[in-house]
Design a protein around this motif. Structure first.
Motif, mmCIF file in Angstrom:
data_model
loop_
_atom_site.group_PDB
_atom_site.id
_atom_site.type_symbol
_atom_site.label_atom_id
_atom_site.label_comp_id
_atom_site.label_asym_id
_atom_site.label_seq_id
_atom_site.Cartn_x
_atom_site.Cartn_y
_atom_site.Cartn_z
ATOM 1 N N ILE A 186 4.544 -32.584 -35.840
ATOM 2 C CA ILE A 186 3.388 -32.867 -36.684
ATOM 3 C C ILE A 186 3.735 -34.063 -37.566
ATOM 4 N N MET A 187 2.944 -35.103 -37.449
ATOM 5 C CA MET A 187 3.155 -36.316 -38.244
ATOM 6 C C MET A 187 2.051 -36.424 -39.289
ATOM 7 N N ILE A 188 2.398 -36.960 -40.431
ATOM 8 C CA ILE A 188 1.436 -37.149 -41.504
ATOM 9 C C ILE A 188 1.021 -38.608 -41.531
ATOM 10 N N ASN A 189 -0.247 -38.824 -41.314
ATOM 11 C CA ASN A 189 -0.837 -40.151 -41.188
ATOM 12 C C ASN A 189 -1.465 -40.608 -42.513
ATOM 13 N N LEU A 190 -0.930 -40.103 -43.615
ATOM 14 C CA LEU A 190 -1.534 -40.322 -44.923
ATOM 15 C C LEU A 190 -1.575 -41.792 -45.309
ATOM 16 N N ASP A 191 -0.534 -42.543 -45.002
ATOM 17 C CA ASP A 191 -0.503 -43.963 -45.386
ATOM 18 C C ASP A 191 -1.633 -44.756 -44.737
ATOM 19 N N VAL A 192 -1.970 -44.428 -43.502
ATOM 20 C CA VAL A 192 -3.054 -45.124 -42.800
ATOM 21 C C VAL A 192 -4.402 -44.812 -43.446
ATOM 22 N N ASN A 212 6.284 -36.004 -54.906
ATOM 23 C CA ASN A 212 5.843 -35.117 -53.825
ATOM 24 C C ASN A 212 4.866 -35.809 -52.884
ATOM 25 N N LEU A 213 3.991 -36.636 -53.436
ATOM 26 C CA LEU A 213 3.064 -37.378 -52.577
ATOM 27 C C LEU A 213 3.816 -38.381 -51.713
ATOM 28 N N LYS A 240 3.767 -38.759 -47.707
ATOM 29 C CA LYS A 240 3.411 -40.048 -47.107
ATOM 30 C C LYS A 240 4.480 -40.551 -46.146
ATOM 31 N N ASN A 241 5.735 -40.271 -46.451
ATOM 32 C CA ASN A 241 6.849 -40.769 -45.644
ATOM 33 C C ASN A 241 7.336 -39.783 -44.591
ATOM 34 N N ASN A 242 6.517 -38.759 -44.286
ATOM 35 C CA ASN A 242 6.847 -37.769 -43.252
ATOM 36 C C ASN A 242 8.142 -37.024 -43.508
ATOM 37 N N LYS A 243 8.457 -36.779 -44.755
ATOM 38 C CA LYS A 243 9.668 -36.031 -45.100
ATOM 39 C C LYS A 243 9.353 -34.585 -45.463
ATOM 40 N N THR A 268 -10.523 -36.074 -51.962
ATOM 41 C CA THR A 268 -10.364 -37.358 -52.650
ATOM 42 C C THR A 268 -10.534 -38.532 -51.697
ATOM 43 N N LEU A 269 -9.992 -38.415 -50.482
ATOM 44 C CA LEU A 269 -10.064 -39.514 -49.518
ATOM 45 C C LEU A 269 -11.299 -39.432 -48.623
ATOM 46 N N ASP A 270 -12.101 -38.396 -48.809
ATOM 47 C CA ASP A 270 -13.299 -38.180 -48.003
ATOM 48 C C ASP A 270 -12.964 -38.234 -46.513
ATOM 49 N N CYS A 271 -12.067 -37.330 -46.109
ATOM 50 C CA CYS A 271 -11.625 -37.293 -44.716
ATOM 51 C C CYS A 271 -11.430 -35.852 -44.277
ATOM 52 N N GLN A 272 -11.080 -35.667 -43.030
ATOM 53 C CA GLN A 272 -10.795 -34.359 -42.458
ATOM 54 C C GLN A 272 -9.280 -34.185 -42.328
ATOM 55 N N PRO A 273 -8.773 -32.938 -42.312
ATOM 56 C CA PRO A 273 -7.334 -32.727 -42.125
ATOM 57 C C PRO A 273 -6.794 -33.417 -40.867
ATOM 58 N N GLY A 274 -7.602 -33.470 -39.815
ATOM 59 C CA GLY A 274 -7.184 -34.128 -38.575
ATOM 60 C C GLY A 274 -7.023 -35.632 -38.706
ATOM 61 N N ASP A 275 -7.587 -36.210 -39.757
ATOM 62 C CA ASP A 275 -7.378 -37.635 -40.014
ATOM 63 C C ASP A 275 -5.983 -37.878 -40.585
ATOM 64 N N ILE A 276 -5.426 -36.857 -41.218
ATOM 65 C CA ILE A 276 -4.133 -36.979 -41.885
ATOM 66 C C ILE A 276 -2.996 -36.405 -41.052
ATOM 67 N N LEU A 277 -3.254 -35.278 -40.401
ATOM 68 C CA LEU A 277 -2.218 -34.600 -39.614
ATOM 69 C C LEU A 277 -2.443 -34.864 -38.134
#
Length: 76
Positions: free
Chosen positions: A3-9, A31-32, A36-39, A54-63
């Motif tokens: 599972i990768m976190i795509n938060l930076d994008v 913590n953020l 963001k750095n997949n740690k 806050t980012l007006d997105c879905q969890p699938g946009d981030i994970l």
């Protein structure tokens, strides 16, 4: 890690900086940054919900799911 976190994008698409997002979500900058750095090893649903709101997105946009190399070798 599968599972990768795509938060930076998503943050870049929304033109939202790390400090601003941390303040809006009420999470520490450290913590953020870990997220963001997949740690991160885990994320609370309440944190994920606040980030998505806050980012007006879905969890699938981030994970995103990326199979491990061992999983994609075809060996069982």
């Amino acid at each position: 890690m599968a599972i990768m976190i795509n938060l930076d994008v998503v943050m870049a698409q929304r033109k939202k900086g790390l400090s601003e997002l941390a303040k809006d979500v009420d999470i520490t900058l450290a913590n953020l940054s870990i997220l963001k750095n997949n740690k991160a090893k885990a994320i609370r649903f309440s944190t994920l919900e606040a980030i998505c709101k806050t980012l007006d997105c879905q969890p699938g946009d981030i994970l995103i799911y990326v199979p491990d190399k061992e999983d994609s070798d075809g060996e069982e």
